[in-house]
Design a protein around this motif. Sequence first.
Motif, PDB file in Angstrom:
ATOM      1  N   GLU A 122       0.838  -1.211   0.000  1.00 15.88           N
ATOM      2  CA  GLU A 122       0.000   0.000   0.000  1.00 15.88           C
ATOM      3  C   GLU A 122       0.871   1.259   0.000  1.00 15.88           C
ATOM      4  OE1 GLU A 122      -3.597   0.299   0.407  1.00 15.88           O
ATOM      5  OE2 GLU A 122      -3.703  -1.852  -0.004  1.00 15.88           O
ATOM      6  N   GLY A 123       1.891   1.262   0.857  1.00 12.87           N
ATOM      7  CA  GLY A 123       2.768   2.429   0.965  1.00 12.87           C
ATOM      8  C   GLY A 123       3.518   2.699  -0.321  1.00 12.87           C
ATOM      9  N   GLU A 140       0.863   3.835  -3.054  1.00 15.28           N
ATOM     10  CA  GLU A 140       0.383   5.212  -2.842  1.00 15.28           C
ATOM     11  C   GLU A 140       1.468   6.207  -3.228  1.00 15.28           C
ATOM     12  OE1 GLU A 140      -2.664   4.987   0.966  1.00 15.28           O
ATOM     13  OE2 GLU A 140      -1.349   6.722   0.756  1.00 15.28           O
ATOM     14  N   SER A 141       2.693   5.911  -2.839  1.00 13.85           N
ATOM     15  CA  SER A 141       3.812   6.805  -3.174  1.00 13.85           C
ATOM     16  C   SER A 141       3.972   6.924  -4.685  1.00 13.85           C
ATOM     17  CB  SER A 141       5.111   6.267  -2.561  1.00 13.85           C
ATOM     18  OG  SER A 141       5.004   6.150  -1.159  1.00 13.85           O
ATOM     19  N   LEU A 142       3.949   5.777  -5.349  1.00 17.13           N
ATOM     20  CA  LEU A 142       4.090   5.764  -6.804  1.00 17.13           C
ATOM     21  C   LEU A 142       2.933   6.493  -7.483  1.00 17.13           C
ATOM     22  CD1 LEU A 142       5.250   2.247  -7.981  1.00 17.13           C
ATOM     23  CD2 LEU A 142       6.295   4.454  -8.535  1.00 17.13           C
ATOM     24  N   VAL A 185       1.122   8.929  -6.506  1.00 11.05           N
ATOM     25  CA  VAL A 185       1.248  10.390  -6.421  1.00 11.05           C
ATOM     26  C   VAL A 185       2.120  10.908  -7.571  1.00 11.05           C
ATOM     27  CG1 VAL A 185       2.122  12.312  -5.035  1.00 11.05           C
ATOM     28  CG2 VAL A 185       0.945  10.419  -3.902  1.00 11.05           C
ATOM     29  N   LEU A 186       3.205  10.206  -7.821  1.00  9.38           N
ATOM     30  CA  LEU A 186       4.129  10.647  -8.870  1.00  9.38           C
ATOM     31  C   LEU A 186       3.620  10.337 -10.270  1.00  9.38           C
ATOM     32  CD1 LEU A 186       6.980  11.888  -9.219  1.00  9.38           C
ATOM     33  CD2 LEU A 186       7.809   9.543  -9.537  1.00  9.38           C
ATOM     34  N   MET A 233      -1.978  15.071  -2.000  1.00 14.55           N
ATOM     35  CA  MET A 233      -0.542  14.975  -1.780  1.00 14.55           C
ATOM     36  C   MET A 233       0.227  15.602  -2.928  1.00 14.55           C
ATOM     37  SD  MET A 233       2.077  14.110  -0.149  1.00 14.55           S
ATOM     38  CE  MET A 233       1.674  12.981   1.177  1.00 14.55           C
ATOM     39  N   ILE A 268       2.831  18.980  -2.884  1.00 13.20           N
ATOM     40  CA  ILE A 268       4.250  18.896  -3.231  1.00 13.20           C
ATOM     41  C   ILE A 268       4.574  19.548  -4.571  1.00 13.20           C
ATOM     42  CG2 ILE A 268       6.124  17.274  -3.789  1.00 13.20           C
ATOM     43  CD1 ILE A 268       4.950  15.445  -1.639  1.00 13.20           C
ATOM     44  N   PHE A 269       3.722  19.308  -5.556  1.00  9.46           N
ATOM     45  CA  PHE A 269       4.053  19.775  -6.909  1.00  9.46           C
ATOM     46  C   PHE A 269       3.129  20.902  -7.345  1.00  9.46           C
ATOM     47  CE2 PHE A 269       4.889  15.075  -6.964  1.00  9.46           C
ATOM     48  CZ  PHE A 269       6.272  15.157  -6.903  1.00  9.46           C
ATOM     49  N   GLY A 325       1.236   7.780   1.309  1.00 13.71           N
ATOM     50  CA  GLY A 325       2.387   7.685   0.423  1.00 13.71           C
ATOM     51  C   GLY A 325       3.062   9.026   0.177  1.00 13.71           C
ATOM     52  N   LEU A 326       4.350   8.988  -0.095  1.00 20.80           N
ATOM     53  CA  LEU A 326       5.138  10.173  -0.431  1.00 20.80           C
ATOM     54  C   LEU A 326       5.923   9.885  -1.703  1.00 20.80           C
ATOM     55  CD1 LEU A 326       6.698  10.805   3.095  1.00 20.80           C
ATOM     56  CD2 LEU A 326       5.181  12.404   1.917  1.00 20.80           C
ATOM     57  N   PRO A 327       5.798  10.751  -2.704  1.00 25.92           N
ATOM     58  CA  PRO A 327       6.542  10.481  -3.936  1.00 25.92           C
ATOM     59  C   PRO A 327       8.047  10.454  -3.676  1.00 25.92           C
ATOM     60  CG  PRO A 327       5.702  12.740  -3.919  1.00 25.92           C
ATOM     61  CD  PRO A 327       5.082  12.039  -2.732  1.00 25.92           C
ATOM     62  N   PHE A 328       8.754   9.624  -4.424  1.00 25.42           N
ATOM     63  CA  PHE A 328      10.210   9.452  -4.294  1.00 25.42           C
ATOM     64  C   PHE A 328      10.597   8.832  -2.947  1.00 25.42           C
ATOM     65  CE2 PHE A 328       9.770  13.080  -7.304  1.00 25.42           C
ATOM     66  CZ  PHE A 328      10.240  12.423  -8.426  1.00 25.42           C
ATOM     67  N   ASN A 329       9.619   8.270  -2.257  1.00 26.17           N
ATOM     68  CA  ASN A 329       9.876   7.601  -0.982  1.00 26.17           C
ATOM     69  C   ASN A 329       9.171   6.247  -0.947  1.00 26.17           C
ATOM     70  OD1 ASN A 329      11.205   9.468   1.300  1.00 26.17           O
ATOM     71  ND2 ASN A 329      10.060  10.754  -0.119  1.00 26.17           N
ATOM     72  N   LEU A 377      10.519  16.794 -11.528  1.00 29.27           N
ATOM     73  CA  LEU A 377       9.638  16.564 -10.379  1.00 29.27           C
ATOM     74  C   LEU A 377      10.466  16.229  -9.133  1.00 29.27           C
ATOM     75  CD1 LEU A 377       6.884  14.477 -12.237  1.00 29.27           C
ATOM     76  CD2 LEU A 377       6.533  16.716 -11.167  1.00 29.27           C
ATOM     77  N   LYS A 399      11.746  19.409  -7.655  1.00 33.89           N
ATOM     78  CA  LYS A 399      10.654  20.066  -6.955  1.00 33.89           C
ATOM     79  C   LYS A 399      10.383  19.400  -5.611  1.00 33.89           C
ATOM     80  CE  LYS A 399       7.810  22.135 -10.114  1.00 33.89           C
ATOM     81  NZ  LYS A 399       6.683  22.189 -11.049  1.00 33.89           N
ATOM     82  N   TYR A 400      10.444  18.082  -5.598  1.00 37.07           N
ATOM     83  CA  TYR A 400      10.204  17.364  -4.348  1.00 37.07           C
ATOM     84  C   TYR A 400      11.276  17.700  -3.311  1.00 37.07           C
ATOM     85  CZ  TYR A 400       9.966  13.957  -0.738  1.00 37.07           C
ATOM     86  OH  TYR A 400       9.913  13.399   0.509  1.00 37.07           O
ATOM     87  N   HIS A 446      10.609  21.039  -1.814  1.00 35.72           N
ATOM     88  CA  HIS A 446       9.476  20.922  -0.879  1.00 35.72           C
ATOM     89  C   HIS A 446       9.950  20.333   0.448  1.00 35.72           C
ATOM     90  CE1 HIS A 446       5.589  19.571   0.759  1.00 35.72           C
ATOM     91  NE2 HIS A 446       6.169  18.402   0.939  1.00 35.72           N
TER      92      HIS A 446
END
Lengths: 209, 209
Positions: free
Chosen positions: A81-82, A85-87, A89-90, A199, A203-204, B66-70, B134, B137-138, B141
């Motif tokens: 899930e983590g 969700e992260s992917l 967003v991007l 999210m 961030i963007f 989730g957090l992008p790039f993480n 991106l 930008k992240y 942020h």
Amino acid sequence: MSLLTVCNAGVGLMGPLELQSLDTMRQILEVNLFGTIQTIQAFLPEMKAQGQGRILVTGSTGGLHGLPFNEVYCASKFAIEGACESLAVLLQHFNIHVSLIECGPVNTDFLVNLQKVELGDTSLEQLDTHTLGLYEKYLQHCDSVFQNAAQDTEDIVKVFLDAIQSPSPLFRYFTSGVVPPLTQLKITQPDGSQCIRSMSKIIFSSEEK
Amino acid sequence: MSLLTVCNAGVGLMGPLELQSLDTMRQILEVNLFGTIQTIQAFLPEMKAQGQGRILVTGSTGGLHGLPFNEVYCASKFAIEGACESLAVLLQHFNIHVSLIECGPVNTDFLVNLQKVELGDTSLEQLDTHTLGLYEKYLQHCDSVFQNAAQDTEDIVKVFLDAIQSPSPLFRYFTSGVVPPLTQLKITQPDGSQCIRSMSKIIFSSEEK
């Protein structure tokens, strides 16, 4: 041609946490998490280059709320899930849709392939009687859930096809059509899309209209 | 004597998923997930034998959304949520309380120890320009969040002490006192206790009053 990546591999692990070895725990994460991530990694550059694609991942209600005697399995499914969700967003910035198909019990070989501490196992002799009693109760509960509520694979395939055919797929699909009550306690926006968009905006934001 | 286990170790990993090696991903899970589980495993039998104890685990908002790039960091922190929720359902039957202390950015050496793909890294040359833009930008942020919103460790310690001193600790504590908006989108019952009690009732109902 539309690019579609489907990640479906997964194994279970059931038993008291005290009895799980580090090697066994690593194996579960290796299949359930790293197997999924490596599959996505293999196709991601091509999807980004084409500016389109779909990534479908088999999730689990065990990735949305904890289950006793399934600490490591739930860890691996929460982990998916983590990562997703992260992917997500991007990847919305690349016109690539990530969708989780959240399954409850399904009539597959999952139960056959499941690594489970059986009630007769000698390893259980190290265990206190209270834990053993609760574990017996859990196994009974589990049998009855699989006997009474397991879905057929055809029903799951339909949900995958829905997600594939939708012009704007949701982030999260529940295979039974209803969000399970325990998941509802945790997720107010069941399709997850609003969370992902928010999210991204945070961030963007200079990219957003 | 009251038994208290505190699990606080954690490392970050930041960068485009395409550039993460399997070994690097495994290392993150090794520290963040297996380090936590093995610490708990070491003390669990004694806590169960005494019929009391507290397990405090440092969580992260990156374990809740989730957090992008993480992707891999969030996977590891989501995994901790899954393992702890699973444990909490069981351990309430032993008078053992599990609490997650959910931190946002904190002024520790986290940023120093963080494994991060830096903007000058040659590995970024393989990357498409859109992802690179991106990612820049992240990082901006992220810098601004840590400069403007990071908490001091003393504030976090206070939350740990609250949880330790409470006669009936919650499952989830947010260190800033407010649930972050994105987490609120996901969790309607922010302390998580209702979810855990409901799960236990479903599975072990013959034990409940």
